[in-house]
Design a protein around this motif. Structure first.
Motif, PDB file in Angstrom:
ATOM      1  N   GLU A   1      35.439  45.455  33.475  1.00 57.26           N
ATOM      2  CA  GLU A   1      34.188  45.903  33.318  1.00 57.26           C
ATOM      3  C   GLU A   1      33.202  44.918  32.377  1.00 57.26           C
ATOM      4  N   LYS A   2      33.803  44.253  31.596  1.00 52.04           N
ATOM      5  CA  LYS A   2      33.220  43.435  30.545  1.00 52.04           C
ATOM      6  C   LYS A   2      32.557  42.159  31.560  1.00 52.04           C
ATOM      7  N   ILE A   3      33.374  41.672  32.365  1.00 53.95           N
ATOM      8  CA  ILE A   3      32.998  40.606  33.304  1.00 53.95           C
ATOM      9  C   ILE A   3      31.880  41.107  34.264  1.00 53.95           C
ATOM     10  N   LYS A   4      32.062  42.271  34.775  1.00 50.77           N
ATOM     11  CA  LYS A   4      31.028  42.699  35.615  1.00 50.77           C
ATOM     12  C   LYS A   4      29.894  42.873  35.023  1.00 50.77           C
ATOM     13  N   ASN A   5      29.748  43.360  33.800  1.00 50.41           N
ATOM     14  CA  ASN A   5      28.574  43.641  32.962  1.00 50.41           C
ATOM     15  C   ASN A   5      27.843  42.397  32.824  1.00 50.41           C
ATOM     16  N   GLN A   6      28.776  41.212  32.307  1.00 51.99           N
ATOM     17  CA  GLN A   6      28.070  40.068  31.812  1.00 51.99           C
ATOM     18  C   GLN A   6      27.494  39.196  32.927  1.00 51.99           C
ATOM     19  N   HIS A   7      28.360  39.565  33.997  1.00 53.98           N
ATOM     20  CA  HIS A   7      27.813  38.474  35.309  1.00 53.98           C
ATOM     21  C   HIS A   7      27.739  39.590  36.390  1.00 53.98           C
ATOM     22  N   PRO A   8      26.698  40.357  36.640  1.00 52.97           N
ATOM     23  CA  PRO A   8      26.592  41.325  37.624  1.00 52.97           C
ATOM     24  C   PRO A   8      26.410  40.760  39.083  1.00 52.97           C
ATOM     25  N   LEU A   9      25.647  39.599  39.138  1.00 51.41           N
ATOM     26  CA  LEU A   9      25.479  38.870  40.467  1.00 51.41           C
ATOM     27  C   LEU A   9      26.652  38.115  40.862  1.00 51.41           C
ATOM     28  N   LYS A  10      27.750  38.032  40.481  1.00 57.63           N
ATOM     29  CA  LYS A  10      28.649  36.968  40.900  1.00 57.63           C
ATOM     30  C   LYS A  10      29.670  37.926  41.623  1.00 57.63           C
ATOM     31  N   GLN A  11      30.406  37.282  42.333  1.00 57.11           N
ATOM     32  CA  GLN A  11      31.426  37.864  43.291  1.00 57.11           C
ATOM     33  C   GLN A  11      32.530  37.704  42.486  1.00 57.11           C
ATOM     34  N   LEU A  12      33.264  39.038  42.139  1.00 57.73           N
ATOM     35  CA  LEU A  12      34.492  38.859  41.395  1.00 57.73           C
ATOM     36  C   LEU A  12      35.387  39.765  42.117  1.00 57.73           C
ATOM     37  N   LEU A  13      36.700  38.699  42.207  1.00 58.60           N
ATOM     38  CA  LEU A  13      37.896  39.165  42.742  1.00 58.60           C
ATOM     39  C   LEU A  13      38.967  39.444  41.841  1.00 58.60           C
ATOM     40  N   VAL A  14      39.397  40.626  41.591  1.00 58.74           N
ATOM     41  CA  VAL A  14      40.703  40.863  40.582  1.00 58.74           C
ATOM     42  C   VAL A  14      41.924  40.700  41.345  1.00 58.74           C
ATOM     43  N   VAL A  15      42.692  39.862  40.678  1.00 59.68           N
ATOM     44  CA  VAL A  15      44.195  39.531  41.423  1.00 59.68           C
ATOM     45  C   VAL A  15      45.227  40.046  40.291  1.00 59.68           C
ATOM     46  N   GLY A  16      45.912  40.623  40.883  1.00 59.51           N
ATOM     47  CA  GLY A  16      47.318  40.992  39.882  1.00 59.51           C
ATOM     48  C   GLY A  16      48.455  39.912  40.289  1.00 59.51           C
ATOM     49  N   ASN A  17      48.642  39.119  39.366  1.00 55.91           N
ATOM     50  CA  ASN A  17      49.665  37.995  39.663  1.00 55.91           C
ATOM     51  C   ASN A  17      51.229  38.624  39.344  1.00 55.91           C
ATOM     52  N   LYS A  18      52.170  37.942  39.609  1.00 57.02           N
ATOM     53  CA  LYS A  18      53.489  38.083  39.239  1.00 57.02           C
ATOM     54  C   LYS A  18      53.957  39.456  39.917  1.00 57.02           C
ATOM     55  N   MET A  19      53.843  39.792  41.149  1.00 56.96           N
ATOM     56  CA  MET A  19      53.994  41.081  41.619  1.00 56.96           C
ATOM     57  C   MET A  19      55.280  41.234  42.123  1.00 56.96           C
ATOM     58  N   ASP A  20      56.241  40.084  41.916  1.00 52.57           N
ATOM     59  CA  ASP A  20      57.546  39.971  42.068  1.00 52.57           C
ATOM     60  C   ASP A  20      58.553  40.595  40.940  1.00 52.57           C
ATOM     61  N   LEU A  21      57.706  40.698  39.691  1.00 57.83           N
ATOM     62  CA  LEU A  21      58.114  41.287  38.482  1.00 57.83           C
ATOM     63  C   LEU A  21      58.098  42.903  38.302  1.00 57.83           C
ATOM     64  N   TYR A  22      57.238  43.568  39.332  1.00 61.47           N
ATOM     65  CA  TYR A  22      57.116  44.915  39.371  1.00 61.47           C
ATOM     66  C   TYR A  22      57.891  45.799  40.248  1.00 61.47           C
ATOM     67  N   THR A  23      58.224  47.050  39.567  1.00 70.93           N
ATOM     68  CA  THR A  23      58.837  48.040  40.466  1.00 70.93           C
ATOM     69  C   THR A  23      57.826  48.415  41.409  1.00 70.93           C
ATOM     70  N   PRO A  24      58.469  49.050  42.345  1.00 68.68           N
ATOM     71  CA  PRO A  24      57.279  49.825  43.386  1.00 68.68           C
ATOM     72  C   PRO A  24      56.530  50.904  42.583  1.00 68.68           C
TER      73      PRO A  24
END
Length: 462
Positions: A325-348
């Protein structure tokens, strides 16, 4: 505007190579070449036809410099519209310099930057927008920028502007004619047709102006900042995107202390990825400078990839959503892509919790290269390539963009005047101004300072 002497320059990149091409252009180009060229078949090149090749030697006062191929192009059927000779010699730096110096002694002058293309423009072989496309074509480094430059050089953009200008000019002539018969109160220009023309011109201008956003990123590449906390895999993601070990990867937080940049072409579109220092509170002076640069790169980027840390508890998930939310508010005109990395370390269950907490998040594993191609597809979707696929005219030049904006402003003034019954003499002023801005694009209207600024950015041999 420009001297009509004969110019010479190296037309291929400087440096040693298999072959180098030396270009001569001007009224005396063939005559000067004849002074130093000896055909193997004793041909007099002064008598040879245009667009012919001749094998022989460059020599002077008994000294042979090289065996070469000499090409003859007689004006006006040449690139510059003048007599032109191209000498293909061996690519030794010594040979190149010796031949150019010999030609200078025989009456040539070293060409200025872009002078060959400038002469082509002045001799009506190219209009100004086509001449600028030559520089864009040379600089193109991906399929999309090459396609746009080729379309412009072949006159796609010029033809569209020329058609609009011609139609407007026809009506302008009728408006001007009305001024000559102002005392008789007659109308030569059909106001209904004139309004339809203005609407059509306005529509086309708006489309061309809107295309600049796409054209600019295609021409210059799309800057993409990869940001996030330390040790979330930003450098690993950069390496996965580029398919090479570009950035140093370690388990030590704060390994990346400065920005690392590299380019990747995805389906013909250039992307410039920027791996940044991890964002966190730190007492380390050097790391602090790197974090400051991170925020600078976010401001410069058009797309921001926010890489989430491994969030397996409610507190960490809350911190992630707060940062997004902080990045969205500071840069509202930019394309923001949220990526969760290391999915191999998560359980379902943990993956499901993350998807619920951060809607729209893309889950990947940069280490295993999982879903990295999906990430590339999403990045590509941020670019409006529809116009490119449909071969529509796309504006990439800032000068053209500025002239189009000014022309649109004048057309809208004319429309207002027409709808409010403004006298013809007042509308004629705005019409002339719109025609002026159209002419600026193609070079129908120009000046020495403008030409100097444009062609100064060309390479010497072009």
């Amino acid at each position: 505007m420009i001297s009509q002497d004969t110019i010479v320059a190296l037309a291929t990149p400087s440096g040693a190579g298999a072959i180098a091409v030396i270009r001569i252009s001007g009224a005396d180009a063939i005559a000067i070449a004849a002074k130093v060229f000896t055909s193997v078949k004793a041909k007099d090149i002064l008598k040879q036809k245009s667009h012919t090749l001749h094998l022989g030697y460059i020599e002077d006062e008994g000294k042979v410099y090289d065996q070469v191929l000499l090409s003859i192009f007689k004006g006006p059927n040449s690139y510059t519209g003048e007599n032109t000779v191209e000498i293909s010699c061996h690519g030794s730096l010594f040979i190149q310099q010796q031949i150019i110096q010999l030609l200078l002694r025989k009456g040539c002058r070293m060409a200025n930057a872009g002078e060959f293309t400038l002469r082509a423009f002045l001799n009506a072989k190219l209009d100004l927008s086509q001449a600028e496309a030559v520089a864009d074509l040379i600089a193109s480094d991906n399929e999309a920028s090459h396609q746009i430059a080729m379309q412009q050089m072949r006159g796609g953009f010029s033809n569209e502007i020329a058609r609009l200008r011609e139609e407007l000019l026809n009506f302008a002539s009728l408006i001007e004619l009305e001024l000559d018969f102002s005392e008789e109160d007659v109308e030569f220009a059909d106001r209904t047709q004139f309004n339809e023309l203005l609407n059509r011109i306005e529509f086309v201008l708006k489309r061309l102006i809107d295309s600049f956003a796409t054209g600019n990123v295609i021409k210059n590449g799309i800057p993409v900042a990869i940001v996030g906390e330390p040790n979330v895999g930003k450098s690993t993601l950069l390496n996965a995107l580029l398919n090479e070990e570009r950035a140093i990867v370690s388990d030590i937080a704060g390994t990346t202390r400065d920005t690392i940049e590299d380019e990747l072409v995805i389906n013909g579109i250039g992307f410039r990825f920027i791996d940044t220092a991890g964002i966190r509170e730190t007492q380390d002076v050097v790391e602090g400078i790197g974090i400051k640069k991170t925020f600078e790169k976010i401001a410069q980027a058009q797309v921001v990839i926010y890489l989430c840390p491994v969030a397996k508890d409610t507190q960490t998930l809350a911190a992630v959503t707060t940062e997004i939310e902080k990045i969205k508010n500071q840069h509202p005109l930019k394309q923001l892509l949220v990526v969760g990395n290391k999915m191999d370390l998560y359980t379902p269950d943990e993956l499901e919790a993350l998807l619920q907490a951060v809607p729209g998040i893309l889950l990947i594993s940069a280490k295993d290269n999982s879903n990295v191609n999906t990430l590339k597809e999403i990045l590509l979707s941020f670019v409006n390539t529809g116009a490119l696929r449909n071969n529509e005219t796309i504006v990439t030049n800032t000068r053209h963009y500025d002239s189009l904006l000014k022309a649109l402003e004048e057309i809208q003034k004319v429309k207002w005047g027409l709808s409010n019954g403004l006298p013809a003499d007042l509308m004629a002023i705005d019409i002339r101004q719109a025609l002026y801005y159209f002419g600026e694009i193609t070079g129908t209207v120009t000046n020495d300072e403008l030409l100097g600024n444009i062609f100064a950015n060309f390479c010497i041999g072009k």
